[in-house]
Design an enzyme around this catalytic site. Sequence first.
Site, PDB file in Angstrom:
ATOM      1  N   GLU A 473       0.842  -1.201   0.000  1.00  0.00           N
ATOM      2  CA  GLU A 473       0.000   0.000   0.000  1.00  0.00           C
ATOM      3  C   GLU A 473       0.880   1.255   0.000  1.00  0.00           C
ATOM      4  OE1 GLU A 473      -3.840   0.276   1.714  1.00  0.00           O
ATOM      5  OE2 GLU A 473      -3.730  -1.743   2.537  1.00  0.00           O
ATOM      6  N   GLU A 735      -1.530  -1.177  13.284  1.00  0.00           N
ATOM      7  CA  GLU A 735      -2.751  -0.807  12.566  1.00  0.00           C
ATOM      8  C   GLU A 735      -4.002  -1.199  13.358  1.00  0.00           C
ATOM      9  OE1 GLU A 735      -3.101  -2.969   8.883  1.00  0.00           O
ATOM     10  OE2 GLU A 735      -4.490  -1.487   8.068  1.00  0.00           O
TER      11      GLU A 735
HETATM   12  C1  BGC Z   1      -5.213   1.244   4.882  1.00  0.00           C
HETATM   13  C2  BGC Z   1      -5.780   2.165   5.918  1.00  0.00           C
HETATM   14  C3  BGC Z   1      -6.881   2.910   5.256  1.00  0.00           C
HETATM   15  C4  BGC Z   1      -7.931   1.887   5.034  1.00  0.00           C
HETATM   16  C5  BGC Z   1      -9.211   2.409   4.535  1.00  0.00           C
HETATM   17  C6  BGC Z   1      -6.268   0.225   4.621  1.00  0.00           C
HETATM   18  O1  BGC Z   1      -5.894  -0.743   3.754  1.00  0.00           O
HETATM   19  O2  BGC Z   1      -4.017   0.697   5.245  1.00  0.00           O
HETATM   20  O3  BGC Z   1      -4.969   2.722   6.781  1.00  0.00           O
HETATM   21  O4  BGC Z   1      -7.316   4.057   5.859  1.00  0.00           O
HETATM   22  O5  BGC Z   1      -7.459   0.839   4.210  1.00  0.00           O
HETATM   23  O6  BGC Z   1     -10.114   1.442   4.483  1.00  0.00           O
END
Ligand code: BGC
Length: 886
Positions: A473, A735
């Site tokens: 990402e 996270e």
């Molecule tokens: C990201 C997040 C993001 C989210 C939104 C994820 O895959 O890593 O931090 O805000 O998706 O759904």
Amino acid sequence: MNSPWRFCYLTLTILLTLGLSPAYGLEEGQGPQAPSELRVEYLANPMGVDVQKPRFSWILGHTARGQAQSALEILVSTQAGVETGDMWASGKINSSDSTQVAYGGNPLSGGSTCYWKVRYWDKDGQASPYSQVARFDTGLFSRTDWKGKWVSGKNQVRTEFRLEKKIARARAYICGLGYYELRLNGRKVGRNVLDPGWTTYDKRILYVTYDVTEYLRPGANALAVTLGQGWYKSTVLLLQMNVELEGGEKLQVVTGPTWKTLDGPIVSDSIYNGETYDARLEYAGWDRPGYDDSRWSSVNEVSGPKGELSSQMMPPIRVVDTIVPLKMTSPAAGVYVFDMGQNFSGWAQLHVSGPRGAAVKLRFAEMLYDNGMINQENLRGARAEDTYILKGDGEEVWEPRFTYHGFRFVELTGFPGVPTVASIRGRVVHTAVEPVGSFACSKPVLNSLQRIIVWGQKTNLHSIPTDCCQRDERMGWMGDAQGTAEEAMYNFDMAAFYTNFLRDIRDVQDTAGTITDTVPYIWGSRPADPAWGTAYPLICWYMYQYYGDKRILAEHFDGVKKYVEFLRSKAENGLVKFSYYGDWVAVEKTPGNIVSSFYYYYDVKVLADMASVLGKEQDAKVYRALAETIKAAFHKEYFDPKTNSYANGTQTANALPLFLNLVPESVRGGVWGNLFDNIVYRNNSHLTTGIIGTKYIMELLTRTGTSDLAYDIATQTTYPSWGYMIENGATTLWELWQPRQGPSMNSHNHPMFGSVGSWLYKALAGINMAPGSVGFEKILVAPQTVRDLRYASGSVRTGRGVVTSSWSRDERSISLEAVIPVGSQAEVVLPKFNLKNIIIREGGQILWDSQGFHAGVQGIDTVKERGEGFLIKIGSGCYSFVLIGD
Ligand code: BGC
């Protein structure tokens, strides 16, 4: 323990740690000191300034307390000495502004250098000496200033040229996509890496300006560029070098069809997957003059990306630090695992010697399996693997150029012989924003929290604020960006960074006003989840609040208005309800519609406030009225009088309306009581919120007089809590509250839960902007002396200078040292702790006793008893207060 010296010592330590010098007391001479830390468009001596009216700022120094600037004078000159202001002699301007002062001189021409200095008059009319001379370089203002052509070819490009005289001045303007490394006569130019910053290339491309005078020489010169894929996923180059020779002759070296190209040793490069480098393919001398490139082919002229060329006016990505591994283990034959002791973004530098053709593989991970092997499962599609193939001539030192990884552990295989910890160095790579904040207190878990927030934040600044730095990402997820913006502004100088990011956001806006979940737009949706899209209005507004940046508001007013109008077009019965993520990654889910409606209200309110600041009274009126209708609709739709709760009554569902005062007075107590019960009794003082609720709940608790509870939450070490992450070995924020390790979504370096960072400064250190104030002009020093906390100390270098608040207490007293910048004013709140016969001293002098306020201490206007404490009004300076009672 309570000696004021301890505080002065603390402050000095903080200042020295930050590499700053106190603004007064150390210089010679009494009165107003020469302004220091001169900035143009937030940057020190910037190159490539591409606005016609750049803004200046400086820090004021004064040996006396309670001082301020009453007037200023700026000289801008084309001559380094700045004897006169041949570009701008502002004359004496009566103004207290020491930030955001716009250039008012002759039109600036592109590609030139200006020098400047400033002095000020204090509030008594005494003039300071002039500052030292600072400079700025202008960029290329228009497309027609660019004479070169976009070229493309293999990943190495070169040219040679002759200069017949000594070089007086030379500037290189370069845009090499996806990434470039520029070399002149065998030397890398500058220290930027992974440059230029990632943008929506069809809208805006960043070019970088270098002073290359020292790199050139009379006679033959060689210019060489290596190109990487980056986010552009292809390679193109536009370069122009403007050279001025002694005697005034000018010439240009620009990209064009005569340049030569050939693939070099970088066999493949990918941000996610890593880099493969075959040192046997190095062409010795290719970046020096006299190299025989007859077998190289010519580059192709290409049309290049469509975006406008815009100067990269923010700190670049750099190798900011180097880490020595804590230890090396060998969990299997020929497999070596290095523990860097810290999760971070960057890469490893390899030190190796061995036979030609030996291939050393480096793989990166955040976690280990129980057997000591690296666990890459959570990287999902990112391979995170670098390969170095030796050329075989003694010690070879290598690091990749066009990839980066997020990791704590490095696995080495294929190493000739047995490596040692000296075989690997960690290279910490991120946008080199200046650290401006520090926080420490008597509770170790909170110091660890501050540490993992800072590491998580900085290693997720890669020209845009990223969600994470390891898996497939690393994108500008806007929900993450808005949630952490205030924390980031307390810890780092984010002004230039967010100035660019707000343009990035504008670049993705379409004619319908929609923006996207990620910026630049790669993943997620258009239109953005409202809790993600709100990054546009909110970061604009934070820029105004924290840095006093009105120009940002003006620049983005139309964009934000268009965005709000888009939201309005989606409203049903006055509320925006569409949502994809809402209170993302919560333990207890809150319906997305209430989160979206909350942000619809917030965005409209911010737009109305932006309009007021800009003097757009009509807009202010319209949007203020709209906000009122949303407020009413919100309560009607989500409030349940039977339960005295909003929506499903989660912590987030009740905290959001309380935070923005959407709750009618008559039921506020009940709603707040429900929130309190939920936290304290149902969850044993733990949060169950996702990233949205978490952002607001701590501040809300402090605002409503329950900082003790916020502190209980912040210091938990059981699930779910920040302390739980720390207890489980986190060196950056996770996270998820949950400790997951599998192939699912569980990054171990995700800054979004770090929003609590601003609460540490605001509540525990007590550093706040006074309500309604911007740019730290009026400061509220109001430390929350909670529970068992014995001391807390914070310092922030704001645009106006350093603000510090350091306090400590025992049973009978509290001591507090405050540092307030020249030109700012503060209210200091000291708690009474139910003490009797209170005496307050400042630097030994009595300020307050049974007879009340004792006037006469320099810089202190009043002391008043208010409720549970004392309110002390002070001007600029360094103060040591001690409150003692029985
Ligand atoms: C990201 C997040 C993001 C989210 C939104 C994820 O895959 O890593 O931090 O805000 O998706 O759904």
